[in-house]
Write a protein that holds these residues in place. Structure first.
Motif, PDB file in Angstrom:
ATOM      1  N   ASN A  68       0.824  -1.212   0.000  1.00 54.29           N
ATOM      2  CA  ASN A  68       0.000   0.000   0.000  1.00 54.29           C
ATOM      3  C   ASN A  68       0.857   1.261   0.000  1.00 54.29           C
ATOM      4  OD1 ASN A  68      -2.439  -1.357  -0.041  1.00 54.29           O
ATOM      5  ND2 ASN A  68      -2.605  -1.444   2.193  1.00 54.29           N
ATOM      6  N   LYS A 115       1.974   2.444  -3.436  1.00 54.92           N
ATOM      7  CA  LYS A 115       0.995   3.220  -4.209  1.00 54.92           C
ATOM      8  C   LYS A 115       1.172   4.715  -3.932  1.00 54.92           C
ATOM      9  CE  LYS A 115      -2.393  -0.541  -4.090  1.00 54.92           C
ATOM     10  NZ  LYS A 115      -3.717  -0.966  -3.571  1.00 54.92           N
ATOM     11  N   SER A 116       1.380   5.042  -2.655  1.00 54.15           N
ATOM     12  CA  SER A 116       1.622   6.441  -2.283  1.00 54.15           C
ATOM     13  C   SER A 116       2.956   6.917  -2.851  1.00 54.15           C
ATOM     14  CB  SER A 116       1.621   6.593  -0.757  1.00 54.15           C
ATOM     15  OG  SER A 116       0.386   6.208  -0.212  1.00 54.15           O
ATOM     16  N   SER A 147       3.797  10.035  -5.311  1.00 54.93           N
ATOM     17  CA  SER A 147       4.764  11.057  -4.887  1.00 54.93           C
ATOM     18  C   SER A 147       5.875  11.228  -5.911  1.00 54.93           C
ATOM     19  CB  SER A 147       5.370  10.679  -3.528  1.00 54.93           C
ATOM     20  OG  SER A 147       4.389  10.662  -2.524  1.00 54.93           O
ATOM     21  N   THR A 183       7.192  10.195   1.367  1.00 54.86           N
ATOM     22  CA  THR A 183       5.785   9.815   1.327  1.00 54.86           C
ATOM     23  C   THR A 183       5.204   9.892   2.729  1.00 54.86           C
ATOM     24  OG1 THR A 183       6.353   8.243  -0.427  1.00 54.86           O
ATOM     25  CG2 THR A 183       4.187   8.012   0.566  1.00 54.86           C
ATOM     26  N   THR A 225       2.689   8.316   5.267  1.00 54.72           N
ATOM     27  CA  THR A 225       1.943   7.063   5.456  1.00 54.72           C
ATOM     28  C   THR A 225       1.221   7.006   6.789  1.00 54.72           C
ATOM     29  OG1 THR A 225       3.913   5.985   6.372  1.00 54.72           O
ATOM     30  CG2 THR A 225       3.535   5.759   3.996  1.00 54.72           C
TER      31      THR A 225
END
Length: 523
Positions: free
Chosen positions: A132, A135-136, A140, A181, A183
């Motif tokens: 997951n 994906k971020s 970015s 990123t 999270t």
């Protein structure tokens, strides 16, 4: 005892190293792409083409790297979890056996297979947390690159900088900031290696704790002891190295969950925690964990935080060093900074050698890999080239000021390329400066030159000229034969003769009267 604090501190080292390499791979690729955009920022058509092509290529590269690194991570996580939990339980086998022999517990042991679902879930949750995150990271990285290109174009179009200056500025910013990123709920921006390492360390300890809790339930063991280590975070130092009651019913020992925060992110076995717990039997066990004074622990904690900061600075400047190098920029300042921060860290370690030591992993950064050239031969790649194409998918962009009357053949072949192979194609105008070479096409961000071969005596000269015209960023050569006396073999032999070792990646598309005969390369 259960998992050793030192083991937990380093359980994710291999993956931390792996994902540091991952971010550096992406950064170096982006730096090279920004460098390739030098020369396209002063033209609206060229910039649109460059951004369209480079964004597509970079996103494809990022996706391929994510898939590659996730595959390696999946295997690594399974191995880490199985090793950690097996060794954790094995450490307590002897005390369980002794407790059974003395009649303290009713069963002598447990079946590890009873906890396989817990272990599998821990692996699954940790892997998908990392998946997951990617994906971020993808979003970015794409935004970072897109914003860098837009800013460079704005600087050039507004007259603040020229192309070279704008590209240099963009690469320097990329090297300085990297790709971060968010999270967590706090929105804190972090690098890939930090996020992955924390997920693995936390996942291993949470899963190990759940398995240990299950074993203790099965063996009806209420009391547990917490591990201890130097430099624990202040809130954890309050309860490390002590005995607790899991049920909270003991009059002698405090409640385990209430005291340690077990089961919460901030508590025992939570985020980045290096503490664990293990069985304690009165009359048989003795408190094995060392107790540190709060003053001693605070000193060690502050020193280790300084060391971690120094190591982060070493890694930061090493990252800048390799990214600037990839962008063909001066990285001497970054090199000096690496040496300076290493000296600061070494002085700190020498002054506090009773506590600190080098952690060479945390200071490490990606090393280059050198590949050797193989012997070159001419080989047809027509079927493979056509198979890998995307016929009809893409765009043709005409360069600003292109004379359509004198470039009918170039535009016609561009349409043929799009129809047969696909891709984004910029049809370029000639450069007017003496001594400068310009290729006919920028196709998928590589230079391609088209030559019509009509005079038998000029074939070799045209091949030589074509090679020079794509030399700055070689993609390939397209030869359209209009003379029946010029055979494909003649062209192939002359190309083999003229291509040097460094030009073996050039792809040659051979046409006769604008119809494809063959596609080959010297490999």
């Amino acid at each position: 005892m259960s998992l050793d604090p030192f083991y937990l501190a380093h359980v994710a080292d291999s993956l931390e190293d792996l994902w540091s390499d991952f971010e550096d791979d992406i950064l170096k690729d982006l730096a090279k792409r920004i460098k390739h955009s030098d020369g396209s920022l002063s033209s609206t058509a060229r910039f649109k083409y460059t951004k369209l092509q480079e964004l597509g290529a970079s996103e494809k590269y990022i996706q391929s790297q994510i898939a590659k690194y996730l595959k390696r991570t999946d295997k690594e996580i399974n191995q880490i979890f199985n090793d950690a939990i097996t060794s954790s339980l094995a450490n307590d086998d002897e005390i369980f056996r002794e407790a059974y022999e003395k009649g303290i517990i009713a069963k002598s042991g447990y079946d590890i297979h009873d906890y396989s679902n817990l272990i599998s879930k821990g692996v699954f949750d940790t892997y998908h947390e990392i998946k997951n995150f990617t994906k971020s990271f993808y979003a970015s990285a794409s935004n970072t690159f897109s914003n860098a290109l837009d800013m460079a174009y704005l600087q050039v179009s507004s007259g603040v900088m020229n192309d070279a200056e704008a590209c240099k500025y963009a690469i320097e910013n990329l090297a300085k900031n990297g790709i971060t990123t968010a999270t967590s709920k706090t929105g804190r921006l972090e690098h890939a290696d930090v996020i992955v390492a924390r997920a693995v360390r936390t996942g291993v300890n949470i899963t190990s704790g759940k398995v240990m809790w299950g074993v203790l339930d099965d063996l009806e063991c209420d009391l547990v002891e917490t591990s201890s280590h130097m430099g624990a975070r202040p809130s954890h130092a309050l309860w490390q190295g002590q005995v607790f009651s899991r049920s909270g019913k003991s009059k002698k020992y405090p409640d385990f969950r209430k005291s340690t925060g077990y089961g919460t992110g901030e508590g025992l076995c939570g985020w980045n925690c290096r503490h664990s717990f293990y069985p304690y039997f009165e009359g048989l066990s003795s408190v094995s964990a060392r107790r540190y004074s709060m003053q001693e622990n605070e000193r060690i904690y502050n020193l280790t935080q300084k060391q971690r900061y120094n190591e982060r600075m070493i890694r930061k400047w090493k990252r800048e060093e390799v990214v600037l190098d990839a962008g063909v920029l001066d990285n001497s300042l970054a090199s000096r900074k690496v040496k300076g921060w290493k000296r600061i860290n070494e002085d700190l370690i020498k002054s506090n050698s009773d506590v600190l030591k080098h952690d060479y992993f945390r200071e490490s950064i990606l090393k280059a890999t050198v590949f050797k050239n193989k012997k070159s031969v001419i080989q047809s790649i027509k079927d493979e080239f056509i198979k890998n194409g995307t016929p009809g998918i893409g765009k043709i962009i005409l360069d600003d000021g292109l004379n359509l009357k004198t470039h009918k053949h170039e535009v016609s072949i561009a349409n043929l390329i799009l129809e047969k192979f696909g891709g984004n194609i910029l049809v370029q105008k000639e450069k007017n400066k003496p001594g400068e070479y310009s290729a006919d096409y920028l196709w998928n961000m590589k230079l391609w030159e088209l030559k019509g071969l009509s005079g038998k005596n000029n074939v070799e000269k045209n091949i030589q000229k074509a090679i020079k015209q794509v030399s700055l960023n070689p993609g390939g050569l397209i030869f359209d034969i209009f003379n029946d006396e010029i055979t494909g073999d003649i062209v192939k032999n002359l190309i083999k003769k003229r291509l040097s070792k460094k030009e073996t990646n050039l792809i040659i598309i051979l046409l006769r009267n604008s119809e494809i005969i063959d596609i080959f390369k010297k490999i």
